[in-house]
Enzyme design. Structure first.
Site, PDB file in Angstrom:
ATOM      1  N   ARG A  21      -4.963  10.592   2.341  1.00 35.33           N
ATOM      2  CA  ARG A  21      -3.684  11.083   2.853  1.00 35.33           C
ATOM      3  C   ARG A  21      -2.615  11.095   1.767  1.00 35.33           C
ATOM      4  NH1 ARG A  21      -1.667  14.134   7.034  1.00 35.33           N
ATOM      5  NH2 ARG A  21       0.573  13.804   7.123  1.00 35.33           N
ATOM      6  N   LYS A  31       0.821  -1.215   0.000  1.00 37.07           N
ATOM      7  CA  LYS A  31       0.000   0.000   0.000  1.00 37.07           C
ATOM      8  C   LYS A  31       0.853   1.262   0.000  1.00 37.07           C
ATOM      9  CE  LYS A  31      -3.036   2.620   3.117  1.00 37.07           C
ATOM     10  NZ  LYS A  31      -2.079   3.624   3.619  1.00 37.07           N
ATOM     11  N   ASN A  32       1.815   1.336   0.910  1.00 31.40           N
ATOM     12  CA  ASN A  32       2.591   2.569   1.035  1.00 31.40           C
ATOM     13  C   ASN A  32       3.473   2.825  -0.186  1.00 31.40           C
ATOM     14  OD1 ASN A  32       1.443   3.033   3.523  1.00 31.40           O
ATOM     15  ND2 ASN A  32       3.125   2.126   4.681  1.00 31.40           N
ATOM     16  N   ASP A  52      -5.560   8.302   8.438  1.00 27.26           N
ATOM     17  CA  ASP A  52      -5.814   7.801   9.785  1.00 27.26           C
ATOM     18  C   ASP A  52      -5.738   8.916  10.811  1.00 27.26           C
ATOM     19  OD1 ASP A  52      -6.174   5.136   9.103  1.00 27.26           O
ATOM     20  OD2 ASP A  52      -4.031   4.711   9.168  1.00 27.26           O
ATOM     21  N   MET A  92       6.134   7.852  17.383  1.00 26.33           N
ATOM     22  CA  MET A  92       5.788   8.785  16.318  1.00 26.33           C
ATOM     23  C   MET A  92       4.399   9.398  16.474  1.00 26.33           C
ATOM     24  SD  MET A  92       6.231   8.194  12.216  1.00 26.33           S
ATOM     25  CE  MET A  92       7.955   7.784  12.482  1.00 26.33           C
ATOM     26  N   ASP A 123       4.050   1.097  11.663  1.00 31.16           N
ATOM     27  CA  ASP A 123       2.785   0.511  11.221  1.00 31.16           C
ATOM     28  C   ASP A 123       2.546  -0.884  11.795  1.00 31.16           C
ATOM     29  OD1 ASP A 123       1.969   2.682   9.809  1.00 31.16           O
ATOM     30  OD2 ASP A 123       2.486   1.914   7.839  1.00 31.16           O
TER      31      ASP A 123
END
Length: 455
Positions: free
Chosen positions: A120, A45-46, A144, A362, A340
């Site tokens: 995003r 996904k990223n 998110d 984070m 993640d």
């Protein structure tokens, strides 16, 4: 109803899609079932969000394979089509993009504002737009709700290249008629920030040096793809990137990595549910320390070529540090442990024997979903917004099924793993959050023995 995008034909500026969105959907999970079989991880996904934005850098065709069929990625493909990119679906997971005539006027429409704000990843449209069209704009992007997610790194980098930044209350705007290479030390090793500035710099005049650059495998994939397109990027895989600007880029073909977050999720799922699962085609060298972190929780795994086999385990015991200190798992920039997967490690530790401290540095809101796990019977102390101590149950008792809601992608899958391991029935609401990042997760897990019903 599943969310999916299916391109039936490509027309200039208009993409014909059949679009299905899961609105207000829920999962009903019957827990306590052991799973057995093989799972093939989806495309990353990223990586997809970066790679898809990069198609705007050239007027020539770019073909991308192993694209995951998930909400966030499908929304970005849809947005590119609305911007005037020709999009052709070649087969499942493979698309061809031709950004030969992007409609810049569309960027000022309410439709663009609405669609870009919901995603995003839309922020990474700015770098390619600035490089090729000397301007770009996006509304405040969504994503998110996991805490403060500032965009300063992106715009400070653009300004170093000579662009001007302005926020008018509706759009973040960048403009730069003649970008020039520059030295910059990023204020944080932001993955999306590095990707955005990198895509702007590849067509800037002269040499750009990006220090404290993110070096995740997905960023390396983007750099390799850009180099195949004619960019000149050196230092790929390090935190010091040197870019010699070029005047234009060509088309290319690119295949995305498997999703490392999904691979980690499947490892945790196997351990929590005492299942025997083989994860196929993992590209293990690209996983960094992810397998080692799960091994520290006591999870056995076997590398079979490029597959990871997790045997059924009655019990797994958390290691301690060499001095006997309690195990701590914390996130840090690559090659450290990815943030993640901290939610997955946390839920996996619930049934371990031993205690582990989860330190999410984070994002200050990412651990708040633990109240649902506590309600299910987990022994977790939320120390503060960034730290949670998990006291493993060691299989002395099962979690119990409850009704809960998915607050974000990773927490949603963590709750799904907990529900699959629990006794009784659980309901997870707001599963469109899970659909944003996991492709047909219910169908795939049901195929190896889970009992998940989409309501």
């Amino acid at each position: 109803m599943l969310y999916g995008i299916h391109c039936t034909e490509a027309v200039k500026g208009v993409v014909h899609y059949s679009l299905y969105i899961s609105k207000m959907a829920s999962f009903k999970i019957t827990g306590g079932r052991k799973l057995q079989g093989e799972l093939v991880p989806q495309g990353a996904k990223n990586e997809a969000l970066q790679i898809l934005c990069a198609v705007l850098l050239t007027k020539e065709p770019v073909t991308i394979h192993n694209i995951p069929n998930i909400r966030d990625v499908n929304q970005l493909i849809d947005l590119l089509g609305d911007m005037g990119v020709w999009v052709t679906k070649l087969k499942e997971g493979s698309y061809r993009f031709v950004a030969s005539d992007v409609n810049l006027e569309y960027l000022d429409t309410p439709a663009y504002k609405s669609k870009a704000a919901a995603l995003r990843g839309s922020v990474m449209l700015l770098g390619p737009m600035l490089a090729r069209y000397k301007q770009g704009r996006i509304p405040r992007p969504g994503g998110d709700k996991i805490g403060r997610r500032r965009l300063d790194t992106h715009f400070l980098g653009f300004e170093k290249l000579g662009a001007k930044f302005h926020y008018d209350g509706d759009f973040y705007r960048v403009e730069g008629e003649a970008l020039k290479g520059a030295y910059m030390l990023l204020d944080e090793a932001s993955v999306t920030g590095t990707a955005n500035v990198l895509m702007a710099a590849v067509m800037a005049e002269g040499t750009t040096t990006i220090y404290n650059a993110a070096c995740e495998p997905y960023l390396q994939q983007l750099s390799k793809m850009l180099n195949r397109m004619g960019a000149k990027i050196a230092g790929v895989g390090s935190n010091l990137l040197t870019i010699e600007g070029v005047s234009e880029l060509q088309g290319t073909e690119h295949t995305m990595l498997p999703d490392m977050i999904e691979i980690g999720s499947f490892i945790g799922l196997a351990a929590m549910t005492q299942s025997e699962i083989t994860i196929k085609n993992c590209q293990i060298p690209e996983l960094g320390i992810i397998p080692d972190v799960f091994k520290r929780l006591g999870i056995q795994m076997e590398f079979r070529g490029d597959d990871i086999h997790i045997p059924s385990q009655e019990l797994y015991e958390v290691e301690t540090f060499l001095d006997g200190g309690m195990m701590t798992v914390a996130d840090s920039p690559w090659p450290g442990f990815t943030p993640d997967l901290l939610s997955i490690v946390l839920v996996t530790a619930i049934q371990a024997s031993g205690t582990v401290l989860i330190h999410q540095k984070m994002f200050e809101s990412r651990l708040f979903f633990v109240d649902k796990l506590i309600e299910m019977g987990a022994q977790i102390i939320l120390c503060d917004p960034h730290r949670a101590t998990v006291v493993g149950l060691g299989r002395h008792q099962q979690l119990r099924g409850i009704r809960m809601s998915s607050p974000d992608i990773r927490a949603g899958v963590s709750l799904l793993i907990a529900a699959l391991s629990a006794s009784g029935t659980s309901i997870i609401d707001n599963i469109e959050q899970i659909d944003r990042g996991y492709q047909h997760i219910d169908t795939r897990l049901n195929a190896i023995g889970a009992e998940i019903t989409r309501l």
